[in-house]
Design a protein around this motif. Structure first.
Motif, PDB file in Angstrom:
ATOM      1  N   PRO A 108       0.454  -1.062   0.197  1.00 36.43           N
ATOM      2  CA  PRO A 108       0.676   0.186  -0.134  1.00 36.43           C
ATOM      3  C   PRO A 108       1.248   1.458   0.011  1.00 36.43           C
ATOM      4  CG  PRO A 108       0.054  -1.083   2.840  1.00 36.43           C
ATOM      5  CD  PRO A 108       0.956  -1.745   0.770  1.00 36.43           C
ATOM      6  N   SER A 109       0.362   2.283  -0.454  1.00 35.63           N
ATOM      7  CA  SER A 109       1.008   3.506  -0.662  1.00 35.63           C
ATOM      8  C   SER A 109       0.249   4.650  -0.225  1.00 35.63           C
ATOM      9  CB  SER A 109       1.961   3.787  -2.246  1.00 35.63           C
ATOM     10  OG  SER A 109       2.599   3.075  -2.064  1.00 35.63           O
ATOM     11  N   PRO A 110       0.564   6.178  -0.240  1.00 31.11           N
ATOM     12  CA  PRO A 110      -0.868   6.773  -0.182  1.00 31.11           C
ATOM     13  C   PRO A 110      -0.055   7.724  -1.829  1.00 31.11           C
ATOM     14  CG  PRO A 110       1.960   7.838   0.955  1.00 31.11           C
ATOM     15  CD  PRO A 110       1.727   6.650   0.470  1.00 31.11           C
ATOM     16  N   ASP A 111      -1.053   8.641  -2.024  1.00 27.39           N
ATOM     17  CA  ASP A 111      -1.443   9.245  -3.051  1.00 27.39           C
ATOM     18  C   ASP A 111       0.121  10.001  -2.861  1.00 27.39           C
ATOM     19  OD1 ASP A 111      -3.466   7.874  -3.477  1.00 27.39           O
ATOM     20  OD2 ASP A 111      -5.096   9.679  -3.266  1.00 27.39           O
ATOM     21  N   VAL A 112       0.052  10.660  -4.650  1.00 23.85           N
ATOM     22  CA  VAL A 112       1.298  11.903  -4.641  1.00 23.85           C
ATOM     23  C   VAL A 112       0.514  12.656  -5.531  1.00 23.85           C
ATOM     24  CG1 VAL A 112       3.883  11.569  -5.582  1.00 23.85           C
ATOM     25  CG2 VAL A 112       2.852   9.545  -4.446  1.00 23.85           C
ATOM     26  N   GLU A 113       1.274  13.711  -5.224  1.00 21.39           N
ATOM     27  CA  GLU A 113       0.155  14.688  -5.941  1.00 21.39           C
ATOM     28  C   GLU A 113       1.592  15.283  -7.275  1.00 21.39           C
ATOM     29  OE1 GLU A 113      -0.118  18.908  -4.246  1.00 21.39           O
ATOM     30  OE2 GLU A 113      -0.351  17.767  -2.837  1.00 21.39           O
ATOM     31  N   LEU A 114       1.379  14.873  -8.464  1.00 19.70           N
ATOM     32  CA  LEU A 114       2.014  15.203  -9.714  1.00 19.70           C
ATOM     33  C   LEU A 114       2.449  16.884  -9.729  1.00 19.70           C
ATOM     34  CD1 LEU A 114      -0.702  13.647 -12.175  1.00 19.70           C
ATOM     35  CD2 LEU A 114       1.544  12.451 -11.423  1.00 19.70           C
ATOM     36  N   THR A 115       3.509  17.008  -9.171  1.00 15.66           N
ATOM     37  CA  THR A 115       4.277  17.785  -9.096  1.00 15.66           C
ATOM     38  C   THR A 115       6.034  17.200  -8.836  1.00 15.66           C
ATOM     39  OG1 THR A 115       4.131  18.387  -6.846  1.00 15.66           O
ATOM     40  CG2 THR A 115       2.072  19.165  -7.528  1.00 15.66           C
ATOM     41  N   ALA A 116       7.141  18.387  -9.071  1.00 18.82           N
ATOM     42  CA  ALA A 116       8.128  17.830  -8.816  1.00 18.82           C
ATOM     43  C   ALA A 116       8.899  17.772  -7.403  1.00 18.82           C
ATOM     44  CB  ALA A 116       9.369  19.215  -9.408  1.00 18.82           C
ATOM     45  N   LYS A 117       8.016  18.476  -6.448  1.00 20.26           N
ATOM     46  CA  LYS A 117       8.853  18.130  -5.548  1.00 20.26           C
ATOM     47  C   LYS A 117       8.201  16.820  -4.850  1.00 20.26           C
ATOM     48  CE  LYS A 117       8.264  20.709  -1.409  1.00 20.26           C
ATOM     49  NZ  LYS A 117       7.537  21.631  -0.058  1.00 20.26           N
ATOM     50  N   ALA A 118       6.916  16.661  -4.880  1.00 25.45           N
ATOM     51  CA  ALA A 118       6.565  15.171  -4.324  1.00 25.45           C
ATOM     52  C   ALA A 118       6.650  14.141  -5.326  1.00 25.45           C
ATOM     53  CB  ALA A 118       4.830  15.388  -4.395  1.00 25.45           C
ATOM     54  N   LEU A 119       7.028  13.938  -6.221  1.00 24.04           N
ATOM     55  CA  LEU A 119       7.117  13.425  -7.268  1.00 24.04           C
ATOM     56  C   LEU A 119       9.347  13.015  -6.837  1.00 24.04           C
ATOM     57  CD1 LEU A 119       5.997  13.546 -10.849  1.00 24.04           C
ATOM     58  CD2 LEU A 119       5.616  11.715  -9.518  1.00 24.04           C
ATOM     59  N   MET A 120       9.870  13.709  -6.550  1.00 26.14           N
ATOM     60  CA  MET A 120      11.500  13.628  -6.047  1.00 26.14           C
ATOM     61  C   MET A 120      11.406  13.360  -4.769  1.00 26.14           C
ATOM     62  SD  MET A 120      12.779  14.075  -9.367  1.00 26.14           S
ATOM     63  CE  MET A 120      14.593  13.923  -8.695  1.00 26.14           C
ATOM     64  N   GLY A 121      10.259  13.718  -3.825  1.00 19.86           N
ATOM     65  CA  GLY A 121      10.627  13.132  -2.959  1.00 19.86           C
ATOM     66  C   GLY A 121       9.812  11.390  -2.931  1.00 19.86           C
ATOM     67  N   ALA A 122       8.867  10.988  -3.327  1.00 16.25           N
ATOM     68  CA  ALA A 122       8.399   9.487  -2.918  1.00 16.25           C
ATOM     69  C   ALA A 122       9.903   8.519  -4.162  1.00 16.25           C
ATOM     70  CB  ALA A 122       7.226   9.740  -3.952  1.00 16.25           C
ATOM     71  N   LEU A 123      10.688   8.887  -4.974  1.00 18.57           N
ATOM     72  CA  LEU A 123      11.518   8.553  -5.201  1.00 18.57           C
ATOM     73  C   LEU A 123      12.457   8.537  -4.428  1.00 18.57           C
ATOM     74  CD1 LEU A 123      11.971  10.090  -9.002  1.00 18.57           C
ATOM     75  CD2 LEU A 123      10.887   7.800  -8.666  1.00 18.57           C
ATOM     76  N   GLY A 124      13.244   9.342  -3.830  1.00 16.29           N
ATOM     77  CA  GLY A 124      14.095   9.154  -2.662  1.00 16.29           C
ATOM     78  C   GLY A 124      15.331   9.171  -3.450  1.00 16.29           C
ATOM     79  N   PRO A 125      16.873   9.250  -2.610  1.00 16.30           N
ATOM     80  CA  PRO A 125      17.730  10.353  -3.663  1.00 16.30           C
ATOM     81  C   PRO A 125      18.685   8.534  -4.206  1.00 16.30           C
ATOM     82  CG  PRO A 125      18.131   9.018  -1.118  1.00 16.30           C
ATOM     83  CD  PRO A 125      16.149   8.833  -1.676  1.00 16.30           C
TER      84      PRO A 125
END
Length: 251
Positions: A108-125
């Motif tokens: 299970p995973s929470p929703d992710v906003e389609l923004t650069a900040k949210a996507l990069m945060g979800a991808l991690g380093p």
């Protein structure tokens, strides 16, 4: 008996017998089309061989002379290429299905906003975004267009793992090798190891349609009948069960 075949860029099989039918189809159709073809076999006695891969690879194979009778693409562009080269029967061409584009993560995973900040945060380093090859695989082409529309492709471009087809991109997420992936809604529905965490706006990319056509060199007697079957009530019901939408203006 229904057979699933894998397309190899370096091998071209011998032509199918006239009583058999070879169908080249986009990888995203694997589950639904397998069920449709199995029923068609049972009702008609015609042996159907299904070959699934990325639409671009399949189109190139047909252009090189691969022995397909019917081609079903996940976008109109590759079908247009074959039509322009005379590799399909133009009068047989029809749009049969529609789909939508989604962002998935391992469930299970929470929703992710389609923004650069949210996507990069979800991808991690160190994580990568799984997508089909953005120059040839329709899901990758749609995905890149959507990110460009949203103004975030330049930030993501260097963090993309490009896969040979949409099911390969899905597998990268399902197995945990990629934290996020861009696939069709029907692909996400087919694998309970992933969850949809965002849906791309319909106006962020071209409409996702699946055109089907008879290959010009085909001698299969059932090619036209199979194309008609794809838009019949039985096939539509199966496709709907897998999450596909019918194209209502299909002739």
């Amino acid at each position: 008996m229904l057979r699933l075949a894998t397309i190899c860029a370096c091998l071209l099989a011998a032509p199918a017998m006239a009583d058999d039918l070879t169908v080249f189809a986009a990888a995203s159709l694997r589950d639904a089309l397998s069920d449709v073809a199995a029923l068609y076999e049972a009702e008609t006695g015609t042996d159907v061989t299904l070959s699934f891969a990325g639409s671009g690879l399949l189109a190139r194979q047909i252009g090189f002379g691969a022995p397909a009778d019917v081609f079903i693409s996940a976008n109109t562009e590759w079908m247009d290429v074959l039509d322009a080269d005379g590799d399909i029967v133009s009068d047989s061409l029809r749009d049969i299905l529609q789909n939508s584009l989604v962002l998935v993560a391992r469930a299970p995973s929470p929703d992710v906003e389609l923004t650069a900040k949210a996507l990069m945060g979800a991808l991690g380093p160190e994580g990568y975004l799984a997508m089909g090859v953005v120059t040839s695989v329709p899901a990758g082409i749609y995905g890149k267009a959507a990110f460009e529309h949203l103004g975030i492709w330049p930030m993501l471009e260097g963090r993309v793992a490009q896969a040979d087809n949409v099911r390969a991109a899905l597998a990268l997420v399902a197995t945990g090798e990629a934290p996020l992936g861009v696939v069709y809604a029907t692909d996400a529905k087919a694998d309970d190891r992933v969850a949809i965490v965002a849906r791309f706006p319909d106006d962020s990319h071209a409409p996702i349609r699946y055109p089907a056509a008879r290959v010009s060199r085909s001698e299969a007697r059932d090619a036209d009948a199979f194309l008609a079957y794809l838009t019949g009530e039985t096939a539509r019901r199966i496709f709907a069960d897998y999450g596909f939408d019918a194209v209502e203006d299909t002739p």
